[in-house]
Structure formats: structure tokens, C-alpha cells
Design a protein around this motif. Structure first.
Motif, mmCIF file in Angstrom:
data_model
loop_
_atom_site.group_PDB
_atom_site.id
_atom_site.type_symbol
_atom_site.label_atom_id
_atom_site.label_comp_id
_atom_site.label_asym_id
_atom_site.label_seq_id
_atom_site.Cartn_x
_atom_site.Cartn_y
_atom_site.Cartn_z
ATOM 1 N N HIS A 1 0.838 -1.204 0.000
ATOM 2 C CA HIS A 1 0.000 0.000 0.000
ATOM 3 C C HIS A 1 0.872 1.254 0.000
ATOM 4 C CE1 HIS A 1 -3.762 -2.148 1.842
ATOM 5 N NE2 HIS A 1 -3.516 -2.499 0.601
ATOM 6 N N ASN B 1 -11.468 1.105 7.590
ATOM 7 C CA ASN B 1 -11.108 2.514 7.707
ATOM 8 C C ASN B 1 -12.326 3.428 7.664
ATOM 9 O OD1 ASN B 1 -8.900 4.351 7.980
ATOM 10 N ND2 ASN B 1 -9.168 4.972 5.852
ATOM 11 N N ARG C 1 -12.779 7.537 6.907
ATOM 12 C CA ARG C 1 -13.160 7.985 5.566
ATOM 13 C C ARG C 1 -14.571 8.561 5.499
ATOM 14 N NH1 ARG C 1 -15.114 2.858 1.820
ATOM 15 N NH2 ARG C 1 -16.596 2.029 3.329
ATOM 16 N N ASP D 1 -15.003 8.475 0.141
ATOM 17 C CA ASP D 1 -14.311 7.431 -0.617
ATOM 18 C C ASP D 1 -15.030 6.097 -0.469
ATOM 19 O OD1 ASP D 1 -12.558 5.840 -1.973
ATOM 20 O OD2 ASP D 1 -10.912 6.031 -0.530
ATOM 21 N N ASP E 1 -6.602 6.383 0.930
ATOM 22 C CA ASP E 1 -6.354 5.054 0.397
ATOM 23 C C ASP E 1 -5.260 5.152 -0.664
ATOM 24 O OD1 ASP E 1 -7.024 2.313 0.410
ATOM 25 O OD2 ASP E 1 -8.115 2.544 -1.456
ATOM 26 N N TRP E 2 -4.531 4.062 -0.857
ATOM 27 C CA TRP E 2 -3.348 4.081 -1.717
ATOM 28 C C TRP E 2 -3.633 4.590 -3.128
ATOM 29 C CZ3 TRP E 2 -4.212 1.156 -5.972
ATOM 30 C CH2 TRP E 2 -5.138 0.117 -5.877
#
Length: 500
Positions: free
Chosen positions: A216, A369, A373, A435, A458-459
């Protein structure tokens, strides 16, 4: 000649050395001669727990408690097993009973904190960890648990402090280094995160979570070759499973003239994002089908060139199959995947021309998460009530406070699947979303989307910038500091004012 009976002490020595198979064999042999020994039953239960058999663990520990009722050590272990079984309420009961017998035991206190945290009582969880560390400032478990809790609460400095202290006390523990690396990653402390995760993998090269977290980090910072290769470690996670047909898995070989099944995986946002790679396989001359849940299957049939979308792999025949999120690695991609145009379409016959802006303030609460988020409900309500625009809710009808919610927050009863959601989004001028899959769907449909991102994204969104190659019509609105949604909403309001 009589074979010597193994001693419980030999089993305990093997147990403490991490040789769980030998420990189990010795405990079993001892229990055959003394089947009601509560200490042996307890130890056997711990081995079951450590090897993942929580049902057998609970059975053995309950037998120990039947022989020695109220034993705090056994009750504490029962709580740990119940936590691992996904029953935090019952774990709290067992650990509270254990605490009555051992009120100063730091391990019982910190495990009770874990259970309280799983129940959502964050204040009580923090208090338990604090009490444990007051009793024993060097309790490694309590430092780990409080550090992990602080990370969840965006107290990154506190998390790093606790986990660093735990690492200093247990320098050969790769789990601690992984947790430390994850906490640093959650605070965008990239260099520290890389050092901790790399150290974890040096200690334990097969550490799956450290490998996934490092991948990640690589993807987040733009090292796509190493990131996609490392992300294959996700397949070693205990819960990873995808439907796989009875044909070879595609490893990157020539597929011209062959049939390939792309098996979608993970969340629906991932399904939507990675469906684009079907086009890459088509470019290599393959015929491509997709496997996905029924609720999104109809929508995925609109990906250009896809033959069919199935929700059952039995009775079908393909030359190859491949997990969707392995495609960038197998394709050898060295840059973020971009698109020049929309690759999903809402059927025109069902588009609802509502116009205006759609609003989605929350994701799936089960997402690891989600607390970071998703937009807090009170902030979302305040923002919507302060605007003159009429916002269209893009939330599903799964919120307990639905009736009291502002119009743009109310859960909808007319969204049964992703075709319904696409029907609504396709008729909007703008989508504003956290997200979650709503944002991915808007992007894949080519609709303008303003994406609200936490400080540690997020990545796939990178560390900076307002645009993304993933979706040309998307703008990114990032938190400048952890938890700072106020600044994000102020920017959104200013941009909306420019449109009016």
C-alpha cells in the motif's frame, strides 16, 4: 518396555517456545491420564486458540472452569477466545468477572479494553488500557492495544509513542513493527512507515500484513512495479477467497484467441475500478468474461467488449481465470491505470433526470477505515442545512436516524442494486461523495465527482494533488490535517458557490 509419560512441564516448555504441535501432543497425552486437570485443560484451550480453533478452545476452557469455577486466569482466557470468536459482549462479561478476582492484572485490564473497544465504548477502552499501564508501564500488550486504539482515533503521535515503547521492550516482535508501520502510514509519515514495515519483514519474511501494508505504501508513493508485486501478498490473508473455475490461473502468458474469466474481489469500489482492466485483456486478443455479485453484474455488462458477467463459475469453461486485483501485476503495469473516457453506462431507458448534486456522506460501516473515511453525520447534516441547493441522497436506506436526516442524507429505498444507483447518478450534474463505491461509480460513468478524502488516503489516490488519472472527471478534496473535515467542507461550499 514402558514408554515414559511426558510431563506437563515439557508441554509448557514447548508451548512457550512456540512449538504448538509438540505442546498439543504432550497436553493431549497428559489429559488421557488426568482428563479433569483444569490447568491442562486451560493450556490445551490456549493452544486451540493460538491455532485458530476457537470452538475447541472455548470448550476446553469451559471444562477447566467447570473444575475450577471463578478462576481469574481461566476467565481471562475465556474472554480472549470470545473476542477472537467475534463475540465482544460475552468477552466483556468474562473479562469483568476475571477482573473481580484480579483487579490489578494488566493483561486482564487491557484485554477488557479491547473488548470495550469492539463494543464501540472507546472511552471505557482507553480507560482500561490506561489502568493497565498504570499497574505496569512495561506491559507490552497494553502498549500495543493502546497504541492501536490511538491510531484509530487519529492520535498518531500517541500511537507511535506507545508502539515504539512496545518495540523497545520486545524488539523481535514483527507484529509490533507492523502495527507501528501502519500507524506511521496512517499519519503519512512515509519514511518511518517504510523503516518499520521493512524491519518487520526482515524479522518475519512471511508476515502477510506487513507485506500488504508495504505494498500500500509503495502504491501510495507511486512505486507501482514493486507495489503491485507486493500486493499479491493479500492472497495469503486468512479471509481471502475468490471463486475460481477449474482452469489454470493466468500468469501473464499469451492469451490471443483464448477465453479469460476475470474474478472480481473485495469491495464494490474495487470491483468498479479494476473492471477497466478487462479492456487490457481485450487488447491482448482475449475474449473476456467477468465474475461478480449479482447486485453489480448487470451494470458490468456495459464494460465495452465484455462477453458476459456471471455470478456462478460452475458449469462454465474458460481457458484461464485471474483475480481482478492481480491484473496490474500480471499485465506489468508501471504507472497508475488511467482512462480517457467512461467505461460503464447506465441504460438510457432507466436514467432518472433529477439534475442537481448527489451527496453520499458514509461508506460501509464494516470497512476497516470507515471511521476515518466517512463524514460524521452531524457535520454532514450541518453542511446540508446551510446550503440553498437541493441535494439528492446517494445513501442506501441503512441508517437508524433516517427519518430525521436532511434530504441529502436520507437513505433511499429505491436503490436495490448498482444499476439503480447508476440510473440516479447518470442524471446528476455533480456527485459529492466520501471514498466509497458511489465515487467510483460516478467516475466510471464519466460524471463529475468531488471526492472527500481523509488526511491519510487510500493508496489509489496518492498523497497530493486535486486530480487523478483513475477518473478524468473527478476532483480530490483532501483533509489538510487528520480529522479536519471542516476545511474540506468549507472548500466544497466555496466551489459550489462558484457554480451557482
Amino acid at each position: 518396555m514402558t514408554t515414559a509419560q511426558p510431563s506437563p512441564g515439557a508441554g509448557l516448555a514447548a508451548h512457550q517456545a512456540g512449538d504448538l504441535t509438540t505442546a498439543a501432543n504432550i497436553y493431549d497425552a497428559c489429559l488421557r491420564s488426568t482428563p479433569d486437570n483444569p490447568d491442562l485443560l486451560h493450556l490445551r484451550g490456549l493452544v486451540y486458540h493460538q491455532t485458530g480453533d476457537q470452538v475447541a478452545a472455548l470448550r476446553a476452557i469451559d471444562r477447566a472452569l467447570a473444575k475450577a469455577p471463578g478462576t481469574p486466569l481461566f476467565l481471562g482466557s475465556r474472554g480472549v477466545v470470545l473476542l477472537a470468536s467475534g463475540d465482544p459482549a460475552a468477552a466483556c462479561q468474562a473479562l469483568e468477572s476475571a477482573r473481580q478476582g484480579r483487579p490489578d492484572d494488566p493483561k486482564i485490564l487491557t484485554n477488557l479494553g479491547l473488548a470495550r473497544g469492539r463494543m464501540g465504548d472507546i472511552d471505557a477502552a482507553r480507560a482500561c488500557h490506561d489502568q493497565a499501564l498504570t499497574r505496569d508501564p512495561n506491559c507490552v500488550d497494553a502498549l500495543i492495544n493502546r497504541g492501536n486504539l490511538r491510531e484509530r482515533l487519529d492520535d498518531i503521535d500517541g500511537a507511535v509513542e506507545d508502539l515504539t515503547a512496545a518495540h523497545e521492550l520486545a524488539p523481535d516482535n514483527a507484529d509490533i513493527l507492523n502495527n507501528l508501520g501502519f500507524a506511521c502510514l496512517s499519519g503519512n509519515r512515509i519514511g518511518e512507515a517504510r523503516r518499520a514495515l521493512t524491519s518487520a519483514l526482515t524479522l518475519s519474511p512471511a508476515h502477510v500484513e506487513a507485506a500488504v501494508n508495504l505494498s500500500h505504501l509503495d502504491l501510495l508513493t507511486g512505486d507501482f512495479v514493486r507495489g503491485w508485486r507486493g500486493y499479491e501478498a493479500r492472497r495469503q490473508r486468512a479471509g481471502w477467497h475468490v471463486a475460481s473455475p477449474a482452469c489454470p490461473e493466468w500468469q501473464g502468458e499469451d492469451i490471443s484467441g483464448r477465453t479469460v474469466l476475470v474474478v472480481c474481489e473485495q469491495g464494490y469500489g474495487d470491483v468498479i475500478q479494476f473492471a477497466r482492466h478487462a479492456l487490457d485483456l481485450l487488447d491482448r486478443g482475449a475474449s473476456v468474461d467477468l465474475y461478480a455479485d449479482a447486485c453489480i453484474a448487470d451494470l458490468l455488462t456495459t464494460v465495452p467488449g465484455v462477453g458476459k458477467v456471471v455470478s456462478d463459475v460452475s458449469g462454465e469453461d474458460w481457458d484461464y481465470w485471474v483475480p481482478a486485483m492481480s491484473l496490474p501485476f500480471r499485465l506489468g503495469l508501471d504507472a497508475p491505470p488511467g482512462i480517457a473516457a467512461a467505461y460503464l453506462t447506465a441504460p438510457r431507458t432507466v436514467v432518472t433526470l433529477t439534475r442537481g448534486a448527489g451527496f453520499c456522506h458514509r461508506g460501509n460501516p464494516r470497512h476497516r477505515n470507515d471511521a476515518r473515511r466517512s463524514l460524521p453525520a452531524d457535520m454532514a447534516a450541518s453542511f446540508l442545512k446551510g446550503r440553498d441547493e437541493a441535494f439528492v441522497s446517494l445513501n442506501r436506506d441503512n441508517a437508524p436516524d433516517n427519518s430525521a436526516s436532511p434530504e441529502g442524507m436520507k437513505g433511499r429505498t429505491d436503490i436495490e442494486d448498482f444499476t439503480d444507483l447508476a440510473r440516479i447518478i447518470a442524471g446528476l450534474d455533480l456527485v459529492i461523495s466520501v471514498d466509497t463505491a458511489v465515487a467510483h461509480l460516478a467516475g466510471a460513468l464519466g460524471r463529475p465527482c468531488w471526492l472527500l478524502l481523509p488526511f491519510s488516503p487510500d493508496w489509489r489516490w496518492g498523497l497530493d494533488g486535486e486530480v487523478t488519472s483513475l477518473y478524468p472527471e473527478m476532483r480530490l478534496f483532501r483533509q489538510p490535517l487528520p480529522g479536519d473535515w471542516s476545511s474540506v467542507l468549507s472548500r466544497i461550499a466555496a466551489e459550489l458557490d462558484k457554480r451557482s
